[in-house]
Design a protein around this motif. Structure first.
Motif, short mmCIF file in Angstrom:
data_model
loop_
_atom_site.label_atom_id
_atom_site.label_comp_id
_atom_site.label_asym_id
_atom_site.label_seq_id
_atom_site.Cartn_x
_atom_site.Cartn_y
_atom_site.Cartn_z
N UNK A 217 0.80 -1.21 0.00
CA UNK A 217 0.00 0.00 0.00
C UNK A 217 0.84 1.26 0.00
N UNK A 218 0.29 2.35 -0.55
CA UNK A 218 0.96 3.64 -0.59
C UNK A 218 0.40 4.53 0.50
N UNK A 219 1.30 5.06 1.34
CA UNK A 219 0.89 5.96 2.41
C UNK A 219 0.80 7.40 1.93
N UNK A 220 1.80 7.83 1.15
CA UNK A 220 1.78 9.20 0.63
C UNK A 220 2.66 9.27 -0.62
N UNK A 221 2.37 10.29 -1.45
CA UNK A 221 3.14 10.53 -2.67
C UNK A 221 3.52 11.99 -2.71
N UNK A 222 4.76 12.24 -3.10
CA UNK A 222 5.24 13.63 -3.22
C UNK A 222 6.05 13.75 -4.51
N UNK A 223 5.71 14.75 -5.34
CA UNK A 223 6.45 14.96 -6.58
C UNK A 223 6.66 16.45 -6.80
N UNK A 224 7.93 16.91 -6.81
CA UNK A 224 8.19 18.32 -7.10
C UNK A 224 7.74 18.65 -8.52
N UNK A 225 7.40 19.92 -8.73
CA UNK A 225 6.98 20.34 -10.07
C UNK A 225 8.15 20.26 -11.04
N UNK A 226 7.83 19.91 -12.29
CA UNK A 226 8.87 19.84 -13.32
C UNK A 226 8.26 20.09 -14.68
N UNK A 227 9.11 20.18 -15.69
CA UNK A 227 8.63 20.37 -17.06
C UNK A 227 8.10 19.05 -17.60
N UNK A 228 6.97 19.12 -18.30
CA UNK A 228 6.37 17.90 -18.83
C UNK A 228 7.36 17.18 -19.74
N UNK A 229 7.50 15.89 -19.52
CA UNK A 229 8.43 15.09 -20.32
C UNK A 229 9.82 15.02 -19.75
N UNK A 230 10.14 15.90 -18.80
CA UNK A 230 11.47 15.87 -18.18
C UNK A 230 11.52 14.78 -17.12
N UNK A 231 12.76 14.39 -16.73
CA UNK A 231 12.94 13.42 -15.65
C UNK A 231 12.86 14.15 -14.31
N UNK A 232 11.95 13.69 -13.46
CA UNK A 232 11.73 14.34 -12.17
C UNK A 232 11.69 13.28 -11.06
N UNK A 233 11.95 13.69 -9.83
CA UNK A 233 11.83 12.73 -8.73
C UNK A 233 10.37 12.45 -8.39
N UNK A 234 10.10 11.21 -8.01
CA UNK A 234 8.80 10.80 -7.51
C UNK A 234 9.04 10.08 -6.19
N UNK A 235 8.49 10.62 -5.12
CA UNK A 235 8.74 10.09 -3.78
C UNK A 235 7.46 9.43 -3.25
N UNK A 236 7.60 8.19 -2.80
CA UNK A 236 6.48 7.48 -2.22
C UNK A 236 6.86 6.96 -0.84
N UNK A 237 5.92 7.06 0.10
CA UNK A 237 6.08 6.40 1.39
C UNK A 237 5.10 5.24 1.40
N UNK A 238 5.60 4.05 1.69
CA UNK A 238 4.82 2.83 1.53
C UNK A 238 4.48 2.21 2.88
N UNK A 239 3.32 1.58 2.92
CA UNK A 239 2.92 0.85 4.12
C UNK A 239 3.80 -0.39 4.30
N UNK A 240 3.54 -1.13 5.37
CA UNK A 240 4.40 -2.26 5.71
C UNK A 240 4.40 -3.34 4.63
N UNK A 241 5.60 -3.85 4.37
CA UNK A 241 5.78 -4.94 3.42
C UNK A 241 7.04 -5.68 3.81
N UNK A 242 7.19 -6.89 3.30
CA UNK A 242 8.41 -7.63 3.58
C UNK A 242 9.52 -7.17 2.65
N UNK A 243 10.74 -7.47 3.07
CA UNK A 243 11.91 -7.17 2.24
C UNK A 243 11.80 -7.89 0.91
N UNK A 244 11.30 -9.13 0.93
CA UNK A 244 11.14 -9.89 -0.31
C UNK A 244 10.16 -9.24 -1.26
N UNK A 245 9.01 -8.77 -0.73
CA UNK A 245 8.04 -8.06 -1.56
C UNK A 245 8.65 -6.83 -2.21
#
Length: 431
Positions: free
Chosen positions: A376-404
């Motif tokens: 599951x996804x707890x939160x998503x954060x993405x700084x503004x950028x130009x369309x088509x450009x490479x930008x960071x996408x930050x996600x905080x995820x709920x509990x999961x195993x290392x294998x998952x």
């Protein structure tokens, strides 16, 4: 007044501090202990080297074997910092009935079972407070003060070098390489900082703490270790925006089934948690016992004076053990625990940093992969950028195993819209 003769093997930074403070505080120790601690012989490699303390020439030898062969020496202090040579010295001392004091964390982590089997066989205590967290009395606390507790968890910032580097990255916006150079120039990092920044210095300490807490020597190949080399200034910035600090954290836990986990890695810690405020070269450990509840230990985790303080405390206890022999020789094994949780089964929350194309559908592709793996996804954060450009996408995820998560990272990294290798950091919310 009774005198106890001490042999000191190794006189580097800590050894010099031990000799200096034993000399300077001799009267204080005499009054508090009711006996004298006398350094009778010091083994060192180079007698001509300046150690910042005056040592009477008649105490010096270049052969550590001389300490073992002297029947009047009842306690030896191992501060040579080696592995094979130090192990031979310690086992030789134990065989001769001499009490051992050491601060050699790597040796204890890798050869603890062998050392304490010998100590039990010969009924000789081994003291090692200086092996973990410098001047913080964490070994004595776990071994004695919390003896009636099931230790449910230990969370520790137990490497000052890495903590200093991460602190400077926060305070000044430095990159990892710049902060490391600053740490070396300030004397907080060695010329070869590998063991500090790759996590293994902290891992050795975590193995010792886990072994004491759970009654068996944890194999070093059963723990997960990751260093701070890949942490970037962007990670520091994004973590702060999300309300977290990044620390190199040692995590030791036990579950209801008796399985334990021991891991050391960069970790996002909520800024409101007390460990998030531990900065610079300081160490801190949060210990939770089933009776005592939450406890916190804080102080300098390395350096001549704090570490010398722990060695001298062990010397005092060693002398007391000579007067009143004990049945606990430094490590008491028991069968309540004994299984390490495989790393792929360890559960955590996660921070995930991706570099993606800024175009429609990207988040849906990433979320689809995570959803298919029941992450599951707890939160998503993405700084503004130009369309088509490479930008960071930050996600905080709920509990999961290392294998998952490993499976998810492999699939996400293969997406055409993902332009760099995904970066994952674990999150600890202390729930």
């Amino acid at each position: 007044m009774q005198h106890f003769a001490i042999g000191l093997a190794g006189m580097g930074n800590v050894g010099a501090g031990v000799f200096k403070h034993l000399t300077q505080n001799r009267a204080l120790l005499r009054e508090r202990l009711g006996f004298e601690l006398d350094v009778k012989k010091i083994a060192l490699r180079d007698p001509k080297k300046d150690r910042g303390v005056a040592v009477p020439p008649e105490l010096i030898t270049t052969q550590w074997q001389d300490l073992l062969d002297d029947p009047s020496i009842q306690i030896v202090v191992e501060l040579m910092g080696q592995k094979e040579e130090s192990l031979r010295f310690m086992l030789g001392a134990i065989e001769r009935g001499k009490i051992v004091v050491t601060g050699n964390k790597a040796l204890l982590a890798e050869h603890g079972r062998e050392i304490f089997e010998a100590a039990t066989k010969h009924k000789v205590p081994v003291f090692f407070e200086a092996a973990v967290a410098g001047g913080i009395p964490i070994i004595k606390s776990i071994r004695e003060a919390f003896i009636g507790n099931h230790i449910q968890s230990i969370h520790g910032i137990i490497n000052g070098t890495s903590n200093y580097i991460l602190t400077r990255m926060v305070e000044s916006g430095l990159g990892f390489a710049e902060a490391l150079v600053e740490a070396q120039e300030a004397g907080y990092a060695e010329a070869d900082p590998t063991l500090d920044v790759d996590g293994w210095d902290a891992a050795h300490k975590a193995v010792i703490l886990a072994s004491l807490a759970y009654g068996f020597w944890v194999p070093t190949d059963k723990i997960f270790v990751e260093g701070v080399e890949q942490i970037t200034a962007n990670d520091i910035c994004f973590a702060k925006k999300l309300g977290y600090s990044i620390k190199l954290l040692g995590i030791i836990k036990a579950d209801a089934k008796g399985e334990i986990e021991v891991r050391v890695h960069p970790t996002l810690i909520p800024e409101k948690h007390v460990l998030a405020s531990v900065n610079g070269v300081f160490n801190a450990l949060a210990v939770h016992g089933d009776i005592v509840g939450d406890t916190l230990f804080y102080g300098r985790g390395a350096g001549q004076d704090p570490t010398s303080s722990s060695v001298i405390a062990d010397l005092a206890e060693a002398a007391a053990a000579l007067q009143a022999p004990r049945s606990n020789y430094g490590f008491m094994p028991h069968g309540l625990y004994g299984t390490c949780t495989p790393i792929d089964d360890i559960v955590s929350e996660y921070y995930l940093r991706l570099t993606v194309e800024d175009r429609p559908g990207v988040i849906a592709q990433v979320a689809g992969i995570l959803g298919s793996l029941n992450i599951g996804i707890s939160s998503i954060f993405q700084p503004e950028g130009d369309e088509g450009a490479a930008v960071p996408l930050i996600l905080v995820l709920h509990k999961a195993t290392h294998g998952q998560m490993n499976t998810a990272l492999e699939k996400i990294g293969a997406l055409e819209c993902v332009k760099k290798t995904p970066r994952m950091i674990r999150v600890e919310n202390f729930a």
